[in-house]
Design a protein around this motif. Structure first.
Motif, short mmCIF file in Angstrom:
data_model
loop_
_atom_site.label_atom_id
_atom_site.label_comp_id
_atom_site.label_asym_id
_atom_site.label_seq_id
_atom_site.Cartn_x
_atom_site.Cartn_y
_atom_site.Cartn_z
N ALA A 26 1.61 92.83 53.11
CA ALA A 26 2.58 92.28 52.16
C ALA A 26 3.24 91.02 52.69
O ALA A 26 3.70 90.19 51.90
CB ALA A 26 3.65 93.33 51.84
N ASP A 27 3.27 90.84 54.03
CA ASP A 27 3.93 89.66 54.57
C ASP A 27 3.12 88.39 54.32
O ASP A 27 3.65 87.28 54.38
CB ASP A 27 4.21 89.84 56.07
N GLU A 263 5.10 97.70 49.53
CA GLU A 263 5.73 96.46 49.97
C GLU A 263 5.47 95.32 48.99
O GLU A 263 6.32 94.44 48.81
CB GLU A 263 5.20 96.07 51.36
N ASP A 266 7.72 95.86 45.94
CA ASP A 266 9.08 95.42 46.26
C ASP A 266 9.17 93.89 46.30
O ASP A 266 10.17 93.32 45.86
CB ASP A 266 9.52 96.00 47.60
N ARG A 267 8.13 93.25 46.80
CA ARG A 267 8.14 91.78 46.88
C ARG A 267 8.21 91.17 45.48
O ARG A 267 8.98 90.25 45.23
CB ARG A 267 6.90 91.30 47.62
N ARG A 270 11.62 91.67 43.98
CA ARG A 270 12.61 90.76 44.56
C ARG A 270 12.46 89.34 44.01
O ARG A 270 13.44 88.62 43.87
CB ARG A 270 12.48 90.74 46.08
N GLU A 271 11.22 88.96 43.71
CA GLU A 271 11.00 87.64 43.12
C GLU A 271 11.57 87.55 41.70
O GLU A 271 12.05 86.50 41.28
CB GLU A 271 9.50 87.32 43.09
#
Length: 323
Positions: A26-27, A263, A266-267, A270-271
């Motif tokens: 996810a990073d 993840e 969630d990313r 958050r966007e």
């Protein structure tokens, strides 16, 4: 040559890691363009928030975010396309029909609770029960009184059999104990034209689509389908004021296929969240009577869990069939 156990284990792990989708980290996500698939024909109101959010996320993610329409089978084809891709870069941007279709079809090709992972609610908007401006029935109370006295006398139009607008009318019939005829049309535009022509008495439709007609005085809003009155039509009652336990809205939501890493979910959530306030989209939604939500996975998961059995029960009790 026989490899030491430690070396062999490392090679197996490396081979397994190579087969994992790129999205698993996810990073580093996204590693390529992201797609929002809308399972309906181009030009619908759901495209407005989809394209706005795609544009904003393109700026923040560093990868293009594309919007594609995949109509067919009441939305099922587009949903199946997302599930088949299952690459962490193809997301479903859809309407509340995603929880209605399983109530209408024996096998729509997906289970919304098993196959889809909620990312976020996008928006929520009431519908309106509207009539021609010259319709002789005065208001909601008068309509309910006359409908009970004359079963089968009145009719209502919807944007199609099995649509949210259709179910809104059926829910009114059940909750209010009235018998009114459903007349389905192919889309909201045809239904509005039929109402103007006098082919039907009432129309249940999205407030977004009819607000302009009401404000121009060409249509009269009898009631809204939300639990409380709409800020954009404060003088129009909600059906719930006279019909207990009545509430239905058109909502949009974003989903990912089952198996997408949490993840990544969630990313994306958050966007989306920063667009909730102070944006052109938020202003447009408020002006049309809708609420921009962008509140993450949990509220959408709760909504799906609540609505799937609700619509199955209504479809069964009303004897609705579209197949």
């Amino acid at each position: 040559m026989t490899l030491p156990d430690g070396t062999r284990r490392q090679m197996l792990l490396a081979a397994a890691a190579a087969t994992l989708p790129q999205v698993a980290r996810a990073d580093t996500w996204p590693t390529r363009p992201v797609r929002f698939i809308i399972p309906f024909a181009a030009g619908g109101p759901v495209e407005v928030p989809a394209r706005f959010l795609a544009e904003r996320m393109t700026q923040t993610l560093g990868q293009p975010v594309l919007v594609e329409t995949r109509p067919g089978a009441g939305g099922a084809l587009g949903i199946q396309a997302v599930l088949q891709a299952n690459d962490g870069h193809t997301l479903l941007f859809t309407t509340s029909s995603v929880v209605i279709l399983p109530a209408l079809k024996r096998d729509p090709g997906y289970d919304p609770q098993r196959d889809l992972m909620p990312i976020s609610q996008i928006s929520d908007a009431p519908m309106a029960l509207v009539a021609r401006a010259d319709w002789p029935v005065r208001d909601l109370q008068d309509f309910l009184r006359q409908a009970k006295a004359q079963p089968g006398h009145f009719s209502f139009a919807s944007s199609g059999a099995g649509s949210t607008t259709h179910l809104a009318g059926e829910l009114l019939k059940v909750r209010a104990g009235i018998d009114i005829l459903h007349v389905p049309y192919r889309g909201a535009g045809q239904a509005v034209n039929a109402l103007y022509a006098g082919d039907t008495d009432l129309l249940v439709t999205g407030l977004i689509e009819t607000l302009r007609h009401v404000r121009e005085g060409r249509l009269r809003a009898i009631a809204v389908t939300s639990a409380t009155r709409s800020p954009v039509l404060p003088d129009v009652p909600s059906i719930a004021e006279l019909v207990p336990d009545y509430e239905i809205s058109i909502w949009y939501g974003m989903f990912a296929p089952h198996g997408t890493p949490p993840e990544v979910i969630d990313r994306v959530a958050r966007e989306l969240a920063p667009q909730r306030t102070g944006t052109r989209l938020a202003e447009q939604m408020a002006a049309s009577g809708a609420t921009l939500l962008l509140d993450g996975p949990a509220p959408l998961a709760a909504r799906v869990a609540r609505e799937v059995p609700r619509w199955k029960a209504l479809v069964a009790s009303a004897g609705i069939t579209v197949e």
